[in-house]
Design an enzyme around this catalytic site. Structure first.
Site, short mmCIF file in Angstrom:
data_model
loop_
_atom_site.label_atom_id
_atom_site.label_comp_id
_atom_site.label_asym_id
_atom_site.label_seq_id
_atom_site.Cartn_x
_atom_site.Cartn_y
_atom_site.Cartn_z
N ASN A 9 0.87 -1.18 0.00
CA ASN A 9 0.00 0.00 0.00
C ASN A 9 0.90 1.23 0.00
O ASN A 9 1.46 1.59 1.03
CB ASN A 9 -0.91 -0.01 1.25
CG ASN A 9 -1.78 1.23 1.32
OD1 ASN A 9 -1.91 1.97 0.34
ND2 ASN A 9 -2.38 1.47 2.47
N LYS A 11 0.06 4.23 -0.34
CA LYS A 11 -0.63 5.43 0.19
C LYS A 11 -0.35 6.63 -0.73
O LYS A 11 -0.23 6.44 -1.94
CB LYS A 11 -0.22 5.71 1.64
CG LYS A 11 -0.28 4.45 2.52
CD LYS A 11 -0.17 4.76 3.97
CE LYS A 11 0.03 3.48 4.76
NZ LYS A 11 -0.22 3.65 6.17
N HIS A 97 -9.68 1.11 4.44
CA HIS A 97 -8.43 1.32 5.19
C HIS A 97 -8.72 2.25 6.37
O HIS A 97 -9.53 3.18 6.25
CB HIS A 97 -7.36 1.91 4.28
CG HIS A 97 -6.00 1.89 4.89
ND1 HIS A 97 -5.61 2.82 5.83
CD2 HIS A 97 -4.96 1.04 4.74
CE1 HIS A 97 -4.37 2.54 6.22
NE2 HIS A 97 -3.95 1.46 5.57
N GLU A 99 -7.21 4.67 7.53
CA GLU A 99 -7.00 6.10 7.26
C GLU A 99 -8.23 6.68 6.56
O GLU A 99 -8.58 7.84 6.78
CB GLU A 99 -5.72 6.28 6.41
CG GLU A 99 -4.48 6.02 7.26
CD GLU A 99 -3.28 5.50 6.50
OE1 GLU A 99 -3.26 5.56 5.25
OE2 GLU A 99 -2.35 4.99 7.15
N GLU A 169 -5.94 -5.08 10.26
CA GLU A 169 -4.94 -4.06 10.52
C GLU A 169 -5.26 -3.35 11.83
O GLU A 169 -6.05 -2.39 11.83
CB GLU A 169 -4.92 -3.04 9.38
CG GLU A 169 -4.62 -3.65 8.03
CD GLU A 169 -3.94 -2.63 7.11
OE1 GLU A 169 -2.84 -2.94 6.65
OE2 GLU A 169 -4.49 -1.55 6.91
N GLY A 175 1.83 2.13 10.79
CA GLY A 175 2.75 3.25 10.67
C GLY A 175 3.39 3.66 11.99
O GLY A 175 3.98 4.73 12.09
N SER A 215 2.86 -2.33 10.42
CA SER A 215 4.31 -2.34 10.61
C SER A 215 4.96 -3.68 10.24
O SER A 215 5.90 -4.12 10.91
CB SER A 215 4.68 -1.91 12.03
OG SER A 215 4.21 -0.59 12.27
C1 PEP Z 1 -1.03 0.08 5.81
O1 PEP Z 1 -0.91 1.17 5.27
O2 PEP Z 1 -1.99 -0.64 5.52
C2 PEP Z 1 -0.02 -0.32 6.79
C3 PEP Z 1 -0.18 -1.45 7.42
O3 PEP Z 1 1.04 0.54 6.99
P1 PEP Z 1 2.42 0.20 7.74
O4 PEP Z 1 2.91 -1.12 7.15
O5 PEP Z 1 3.32 1.32 7.41
O6 PEP Z 1 2.13 0.05 9.18
#
Ligand code: PEP
Length: 253
Positions: A9, A11, A97, A99, A169, A175, A215
């Site tokens: 992803n 983003k 997601h 976000e 998630e 993040g 992460s």
């Molecule tokens: C994501 O954007 O779905 C995500 C899990 O980000 P990160 O791996 O940076 O935590």
């Protein structure tokens, strides 16, 4: 057999040129993927054509959109519909997601509408769910995630549920550099599969890929992906680094 998936992803990162180079570098590593192992790049909307042409000659590599709108078409300036993605041959789309839920007010109900449109236009939704930190701290994560699944997915037929990819998630791990332990991930993935199984039966639930996101990096992907109910990862930050993401792809079981 469930598919094992490494999904990047991006983003809102990378210029067009950086994105092109990132894809070139990863694809030119010629990672030998086994049948049933997929890599998906969720790129920003303007890069979908470039991404599609980069993966055109590859088996097991695909591009995805990071979002689509919850209405079919019309006067929604700036939005992109599932039908538009379909007309460009885009096979996957991330839906829900955290976000998007947090910054754009996407509710479980809106996400149900997006899921319907994706399925109508033959796009596989990668449906994200996961709890915020206060919910985890009070131990209510299972109920929280169950509600997300129920409100966005349980109107679907068994046949349609089987077309989904789920990404668990935990928001506190996205993040933040803080990863769920493999025990925490496995526990929640087994719970999600049980909830799905209660709705559509074990046969269907066992065929749904459930990815872990939060992460994921080269150093922890192997351990996370080795869990029985973890079928790969949805990866943000580490997917922007060629070596990191190559190692993550190689960690698929
Ligand atoms: C994501 O954007 O779905 C995500 C899990 O980000 P990160 O791996 O940076 O935590």
């Amino acid at each position: 057999m469930r598919k094992q998936i490494a999904a990047a992803n991006w983003k809102m990162n990378c210029t067009y040129q950086q994105g092109e180079k990132l894809l070139d570098d990863i694809l030119s590593a010629r990672i030998p993927l086994k049948p049933g192992q997929l890599t998906i790049f969720a790129v920003p909307f303007p890069y979908l054509i470039m991404g599609s042409s980069e993966v055109a000659d590859e088996t097991n590599y695909f591009v995805a959109a990071q979002n689509c709108y919850h209405k079919k078409s019309g006067a929604y300036t700036g939005e992109v519909s599932a039908e538009m993605l379909h007309s460009m041959g885009i096979p996957y789309c991330i839906i829900g997601h955290s976000e998007r839920r947090e910054y754009f007010g996407e509710t479980n109900k809106i996400l149900a509408e997006k899921i319907n449109l994706c399925l109508e236009f033959e796009i596989t939704p990668i449906f994200c769910c996961g709890e915020p930190l206060p919910v985890r701290e009070t131990g209510n994560q299972n109920t929280y995630v169950q509600e997300q699944l129920k409100e966005s997915l349980f109107h679907l037929s068994d046949g349609d549920i089987q077309r989904l990819v789920i990404a668990y998630e935990p928001i506190w791990a996205i993040g933040t550099g803080k990863t769920a332990s493999s025990d925490q991930a496995q526990e929640m993935h087994a719970h999600i599969r049980k909830v799905l199984s209660g709705h559509c039966g074990a046969l269907v639930a066992n065929n749904i890929s459930i990815l872990y996101g939060g992460s994921v990096k080269a150093a922890n992907a192997g351990e996370l992906f080795s869990c029985a109910d973890v079928d790969g990862g949805l990866v943000g930050g580490a997917s922007l680094n060629v070596e990191e993401f190559i190692t993550i792809i190689k960690s698929l079981k």
